[in-house]
Write an enzyme that holds these catalytic residues in place. Structure first.
Site, PDB file in Angstrom:
ATOM      1  N   ARG A  85       0.876  -1.185   0.000  1.00  0.00           N
ATOM      2  CA  ARG A  85       0.000   0.000   0.000  1.00  0.00           C
ATOM      3  C   ARG A  85       0.903   1.221   0.000  1.00  0.00           C
ATOM      4  O   ARG A  85       1.688   1.419   0.925  1.00  0.00           O
ATOM      5  CB  ARG A  85      -0.917  -0.012   1.229  1.00  0.00           C
ATOM      6  CG  ARG A  85      -1.644   1.297   1.437  1.00  0.00           C
ATOM      7  CD  ARG A  85      -2.750   1.208   2.449  1.00  0.00           C
ATOM      8  NE  ARG A  85      -3.876   0.451   1.932  1.00  0.00           N
ATOM      9  CZ  ARG A  85      -5.103   0.464   2.466  1.00  0.00           C
ATOM     10  NH1 ARG A  85      -5.348   1.180   3.543  1.00  0.00           N
ATOM     11  NH2 ARG A  85      -6.068  -0.250   1.937  1.00  0.00           N
ATOM     12  N   HIS A 131      -7.418   0.670  -6.283  1.00  0.00           N
ATOM     13  CA  HIS A 131      -7.604  -0.222  -5.129  1.00  0.00           C
ATOM     14  C   HIS A 131      -8.244  -1.518  -5.674  1.00  0.00           C
ATOM     15  O   HIS A 131      -9.411  -1.814  -5.402  1.00  0.00           O
ATOM     16  CB  HIS A 131      -8.493   0.465  -4.090  1.00  0.00           C
ATOM     17  CG  HIS A 131      -8.432  -0.145  -2.727  1.00  0.00           C
ATOM     18  ND1 HIS A 131      -7.623  -1.226  -2.424  1.00  0.00           N
ATOM     19  CD2 HIS A 131      -9.078   0.177  -1.576  1.00  0.00           C
ATOM     20  CE1 HIS A 131      -7.788  -1.531  -1.145  1.00  0.00           C
ATOM     21  NE2 HIS A 131      -8.655  -0.704  -0.612  1.00  0.00           N
ATOM     22  N   GLN A 167     -10.010  -4.218  -3.468  1.00  0.00           N
ATOM     23  CA  GLN A 167     -11.314  -3.742  -3.008  1.00  0.00           C
ATOM     24  C   GLN A 167     -12.385  -4.016  -4.075  1.00  0.00           C
ATOM     25  O   GLN A 167     -13.471  -4.508  -3.764  1.00  0.00           O
ATOM     26  CB  GLN A 167     -11.217  -2.234  -2.719  1.00  0.00           C
ATOM     27  CG  GLN A 167     -12.513  -1.615  -2.255  1.00  0.00           C
ATOM     28  CD  GLN A 167     -12.908  -2.064  -0.858  1.00  0.00           C
ATOM     29  OE1 GLN A 167     -12.129  -1.967   0.073  1.00  0.00           O
ATOM     30  NE2 GLN A 167     -14.120  -2.577  -0.704  1.00  0.00           N
ATOM     31  N   ASP A 221     -17.404   6.536  -1.149  1.00  0.00           N
ATOM     32  CA  ASP A 221     -16.136   6.463  -0.408  1.00  0.00           C
ATOM     33  C   ASP A 221     -15.870   7.877   0.120  1.00  0.00           C
ATOM     34  O   ASP A 221     -16.541   8.840  -0.289  1.00  0.00           O
ATOM     35  CB  ASP A 221     -15.018   5.983  -1.367  1.00  0.00           C
ATOM     36  CG  ASP A 221     -13.665   5.857  -0.677  1.00  0.00           C
ATOM     37  OD1 ASP A 221     -13.621   5.758   0.564  1.00  0.00           O
ATOM     38  OD2 ASP A 221     -12.631   5.866  -1.391  1.00  0.00           O
ATOM     39  N   CYS A 258     -16.457   1.219   0.888  1.00  0.00           N
ATOM     40  CA  CYS A 258     -15.263   0.401   1.157  1.00  0.00           C
ATOM     41  C   CYS A 258     -14.805   0.504   2.605  1.00  0.00           C
ATOM     42  O   CYS A 258     -14.078  -0.365   3.081  1.00  0.00           O
ATOM     43  CB  CYS A 258     -14.130   0.800   0.214  1.00  0.00           C
ATOM     44  SG  CYS A 258     -13.667   2.531   0.397  1.00  0.00           S
ATOM     45  N   ARG A 314     -13.492  -8.986   1.547  1.00  0.00           N
ATOM     46  CA  ARG A 314     -12.080  -8.689   1.267  1.00  0.00           C
ATOM     47  C   ARG A 314     -11.221  -9.936   1.517  1.00  0.00           C
ATOM     48  O   ARG A 314     -10.341 -10.280   0.743  1.00  0.00           O
ATOM     49  CB  ARG A 314     -11.576  -7.541   2.167  1.00  0.00           C
ATOM     50  CG  ARG A 314     -12.226  -6.193   1.938  1.00  0.00           C
ATOM     51  CD  ARG A 314     -11.867  -5.618   0.587  1.00  0.00           C
ATOM     52  NE  ARG A 314     -10.429  -5.592   0.356  1.00  0.00           N
ATOM     53  CZ  ARG A 314      -9.603  -4.651   0.797  1.00  0.00           C
ATOM     54  NH1 ARG A 314     -10.073  -3.599   1.441  1.00  0.00           N
ATOM     55  NH2 ARG A 314      -8.299  -4.704   0.550  1.00  0.00           N
TER      56      ARG A 314
HETATM   57  N1  NVA Z   1     -10.069   6.374  -1.116  1.00  0.00           N
HETATM   58  C1  NVA Z   1      -9.682   5.963   0.196  1.00  0.00           C
HETATM   59  C2  NVA Z   1      -9.874   4.501   0.365  1.00  0.00           C
HETATM   60  C3  NVA Z   1      -9.515   3.964   1.722  1.00  0.00           C
HETATM   61  C4  NVA Z   1      -9.698   2.481   1.802  1.00  0.00           C
HETATM   62  C5  NVA Z   1      -8.231   6.358   0.433  1.00  0.00           C
HETATM   63  O1  NVA Z   1      -7.408   6.180  -0.476  1.00  0.00           O
HETATM   64  O2  NVA Z   1      -7.921   6.835   1.517  1.00  0.00           O
HETATM   65  N1   CP Z   2     -11.229  -0.549   2.532  1.00  0.00           N
HETATM   66  C1   CP Z   2      -9.952  -0.577   2.943  1.00  0.00           C
HETATM   67  O1   CP Z   2      -9.013  -0.752   2.154  1.00  0.00           O
HETATM   68  O2   CP Z   2      -9.814  -0.416   4.282  1.00  0.00           O
HETATM   69  P1   CP Z   2      -8.439  -0.227   5.060  1.00  0.00           P
HETATM   70  O3   CP Z   2      -7.920   1.142   4.708  1.00  0.00           O
HETATM   71  O4   CP Z   2      -8.823  -0.335   6.509  1.00  0.00           O
HETATM   72  O5   CP Z   2      -7.487  -1.296   4.627  1.00  0.00           O
END
Ligand code: NVA
Ligand code: CP
Length: 308
Positions: free
Chosen positions: A106, A133, A136, A227, A267, A295
Site C-alpha cells: 500500500r 484499489h 477492493q 467512499d 469500502c 475482502r
Molecule cells: N479512497 C480511500 C480509500 C480507503 C480504503 C483512500 O485512499 O484513503
Molecule cells: N477498505 C480498505 O481498504 O480499508 P483499510 O484502509 O482499513 O485497509
C-alpha cells in the site's frame, strides 16, 4: 473441486491486469472459500506486507487469508524497517523477493508499485495506491454477485470523489460488462486514462456514464456506492474539498431514487454524515459489512491463483 487457475500476469497492480475470465474465476473461487468448500494449502509460503499508509481491513484480511491457507505473513513497518530510511525500492524488492513468495504493498504512487514489480521476482499485489484499489473492487463485485447472482442488468452508481476506489470499480466493471455510473463534482472526475481504457473494453456499448448530477445517477440504480471525499494523503485539502461535495451525500433521499431493492456499499472507513449518513449505513439496504468480510475471501482466492 474448483482449482485456482494460473493468472496470465505475474502481478496484480491494476484491475486491468486481470481478464474477464480471471475475474470471474476469482469470484467463483472466493465463493467456494467462503463456504469452506476448498482445501487449498499454501503451506510454507510467505506473504510480505508493506504499508506506507494506514489500514485495518486490507492488512488484517490479508493476514487472516494467508493464515487460513496455511501460510505466513511478514508485516514490514516502513518506520522500523530500512524502507523508511530510504533504501531504494530496487534493493528492497530484490531482497524481499528472496524471502517472500508474494508481496502486497500500500503506497502513494502507482509508479513506486511498478518499480517494486520491475525488480521483484515474486508477484506484487496492489493493496491501494493513489490511483487504484483493485483488491477492493474484487470484494465489491463479489458482494454484488452474491446479491444479484449475475451482473446482467445491474446498474452500479458511485457517488463522490473520482478516486482510487472509483477507478478500480470502473476498470473491473468494464471487464465484467456492468453498467457503471459515476457522479462526482466538476473537477473530481476519475482518472482519464482509466476511463478511456474502460470505454475501449465496453466497445460501442455506452455503459460507462460520468455525470455531475447525483440524483439522475442514482435513479433506478441497483447498487449505490460511495467512499470518503478526501483520501489518505489529502488531509490538508479536506476542508477545501468538502465545500464542493454538497448534494453528494448518500442519504435516504438519494437511496429513495434508487431501485427499491438497491444495496448500498462503502469500502470503509466512512465519515458518517459526510459522504453517507448513519441511517443509510445502518439501513436494511446496506451490505457494507458483508463487503468488508468479502475482502478476506477474494484475497484468499487471489493468493491461491498468484501462487499456483
Ligand atoms: N479512497 C480511500 C480509500 C480507503 C480504503 C483512500 O485512499 O484513503
Ligand atoms: N477498505 C480498505 O481498504 O480499508 P483499510 O484502509 O482499513 O485497509
Amino acid at each position: 473441486m474448483l482449482k485456482p487457475i494460473k493468472l496470465e500476469n505475474k502481478n496484480f497492480l491494476s484491475s486491468f491486469d486481470l481478464s474477464k475470465k480471471e475475474v470471474k474465476h476469482i469470484l467463483e473461487l472466493s465463493k467456494n472459500f467462503k463456504k469452506n468448500f476448498l482445501n487449498i494449502e499454501l503451506k510454507n509460503k510467505a506473504l510480505g506486507l508493506i504499508f506506507d499508509k494506514a489500514s485495518t481491513r486490507t492488512r488484517v484480511s490479508f493476514q487472516v487469508a494467508m493464515s487460513r491457507l496455511g501460510g505466513t505473513t511478514v508485516d514490514l513497518n516502513p518506520k522500523t524497517s530500512q524502507i523508511g530510511r530510504g533504501e531504494p525500492i530496487k534493493d528492497t524488492a530484490r531482497v524481499l523477493s528472496r524471502y517472500c513468495d508474494v508481496i502486497a504493498i500500500r503506497t502513494f504512487n502507482q509508479s513506486d508499485l511498478e518499480e517494486y514489480a520491475k525488480w521483484s521476482t515474486k508477484p506484487i499485489i496492489n493493496g491501494l495506491t493513489d490511483l487504484e484499489h483493485p483488491c477492493q473492487a474484487l470484494a465489491d463485485f463479489l458482494t454484488i454477485k452474491e446479491e444479484f447472482n449475475d451482473f446482467e442488468n445491474v446498474v452500479l452508481t458511485y457517488i463522490g470523489d473520482g478516486n482510487n476506489v472509483a477507478n478500480s470499480l470502473i476498470a473491473c466493471g468494464a471487464l465484467l460488462g456492468v453498467e457503471v455510473r459515476i457522479s462526482c463534482p466538476k473537477g473530481y472526475e476519475p482518472n482519464a486514462s482509466i476511463i478511456n481504457k474502460a470505454r475501449d473494453i465496453y466497445k460501442n456499448k455506452n455503459l460507462l456514464k460520468i455525470t455531475n448530477d447525483p440524483m439522475s445517477a442514482a435513479s433506478g440504480a441497483n447498487v449505490l456506492y460511495t467512499d470518503v471525499w478526501s483520501s489518505m494523503g489529502e488531509e490538508g485539502k479536506k476542508e477545501e474539498k468538502d465545500k464542493h461535495f454538497d448534494g453528494f451525500t448518500i442519504d435516504s433521499d438519494l437511496l429513495n431514487k434508487a431501485h427499491k431493492d438497491a444495496i448500498v456499499l462503502h469500502c470503509l472507513p466512512a465519515y458518517r454524515s459526510k459522504e453517507i449518513t448513519d441511517e443509510v449505513i445502518e439501513s436494511k439496504n446496506s451490505r457494507i459489512f458483508e463487503q468488508a468480510e468479502n475482502r478476506m475471501h477474494v484475497q484468499q482466492a487471489l493468493l491461491a491463483c498468484l501462487l499456483t
